[in-house]
Design a protein around this motif. Structure first.
Motif, PDB file in Angstrom:
ATOM      1  N   SER A   6       0.857  -1.183   0.000  1.00  0.00           N
ATOM      2  CA  SER A   6       0.000   0.000   0.000  1.00  0.00           C
ATOM      3  C   SER A   6       0.890   1.229   0.000  1.00  0.00           C
ATOM      4  N   ARG A   8       0.705   5.882   0.348  1.00  0.00           N
ATOM      5  CA  ARG A   8      -0.063   7.109   0.522  1.00  0.00           C
ATOM      6  C   ARG A   8       0.891   8.288   0.483  1.00  0.00           C
ATOM      7  N   CYS A   9       0.366   9.405   0.014  1.00  0.00           N
ATOM      8  CA  CYS A   9       1.157  10.635  -0.017  1.00  0.00           C
ATOM      9  C   CYS A   9       1.224  11.229   1.385  1.00  0.00           C
ATOM     10  N   GLY A  12      -2.251  12.243   2.565  1.00  0.00           N
ATOM     11  CA  GLY A  12      -3.257  11.193   2.547  1.00  0.00           C
ATOM     12  C   GLY A  12      -4.299  11.308   1.447  1.00  0.00           C
ATOM     13  N   THR A  15      -3.815   7.514  -2.452  1.00  0.00           N
ATOM     14  CA  THR A  15      -3.459   6.222  -1.878  1.00  0.00           C
ATOM     15  C   THR A  15      -3.302   5.206  -3.004  1.00  0.00           C
ATOM     16  N   GLU A  17      -3.061   0.740  -3.778  1.00  0.00           N
ATOM     17  CA  GLU A  17      -3.019  -0.676  -3.419  1.00  0.00           C
ATOM     18  C   GLU A  17      -2.301  -1.372  -4.564  1.00  0.00           C
ATOM     19  N   SER A  55      -5.973   5.691  -5.900  1.00  0.00           N
ATOM     20  CA  SER A  55      -7.173   6.453  -5.543  1.00  0.00           C
ATOM     21  C   SER A  55      -6.757   7.872  -5.208  1.00  0.00           C
ATOM     22  N   GLY A  56      -7.572   8.817  -5.622  1.00  0.00           N
ATOM     23  CA  GLY A  56      -7.282  10.222  -5.382  1.00  0.00           C
ATOM     24  C   GLY A  56      -6.787  10.893  -6.647  1.00  0.00           C
ATOM     25  N   CYS A  76       1.055  14.088  -6.006  1.00  0.00           N
ATOM     26  CA  CYS A  76      -0.125  14.629  -5.354  1.00  0.00           C
ATOM     27  C   CYS A  76      -0.151  16.137  -5.561  1.00  0.00           C
ATOM     28  N   ASP A 102       3.937   2.500   1.885  1.00  0.00           N
ATOM     29  CA  ASP A 102       3.857   2.397   3.343  1.00  0.00           C
ATOM     30  C   ASP A 102       4.901   1.409   3.854  1.00  0.00           C
TER      31      ASP A 102
END
Length: 142
Positions: A6, A8-9, A12, A15, A17, A55-56, A76, A102
């Motif tokens: 996983s 994430r920036c 957050g 993200t 997967e 996602s995002g 991001c 992560d």
């Protein structure tokens, strides 16, 4: 460690997967990568595109690299965290920045590429497989 991974920036908002193992984990010392990594190499894991779910919202910038391929860098737009890159020559891969993933992920570089463009002060682990320029394409991830 192992899949799934996983990421994430810093804020957050983005993200990821990742459902498979990387085809390669490497450092890139090219001049463009050193610009986005504040002078150091980028450290990246190449995953099969089909294994990566982001996602995002991402922002992108693209340029023609020394390899002659168009590289698109994604980050991001809220916090600026570098997320991944993709090459026009290898659409089957997404190259995620290890700093985006992560911890603990257990991934470490096994190769240093574009070492001919590394600055004089660079310390490149002699145990890593090294390529002065563009390496051969990695095999598909297993």
């Amino acid at each position: 460690m192992g899949a799934p991974y996983s990421g994430r920036c810093a804020c957050g908002a983005v993200t990821a997967e990742i459902r498979g193992e990387p085809a390669a984990v490497r450092q890139c010392w090219c001049a463009q990568c050193r610009k986005i990594a504040a002078g150091s190499p980028t450290t990246n894991a190449m995953f099969a595109t089909a294994d990566v779910i982001i996602s995002g919202e991402l922002a992108d910038t693209a340029y023609v690299a020394a390899s002659g391929n168009t590289l698109t860098q994604s980050f991001c737009p809220r916090c600026g965290t570098p997320v991944m890159g993709r090459s026009s020559a290898r659409p089957q891969f997404r190259t995620l920045r290890l700093g985006f993933l992560d911890e603990p992920h257990g991934l470490a570089p096994r190769m240093a590429i574009w070492t001919a463009e590394a600055p004089d002060w660079a310390v490149i682990d002699p145990a890593l497989e090294q390529h002065p320029g563009q390496p051969p394409a990695p095999p598909p991830a297993s």
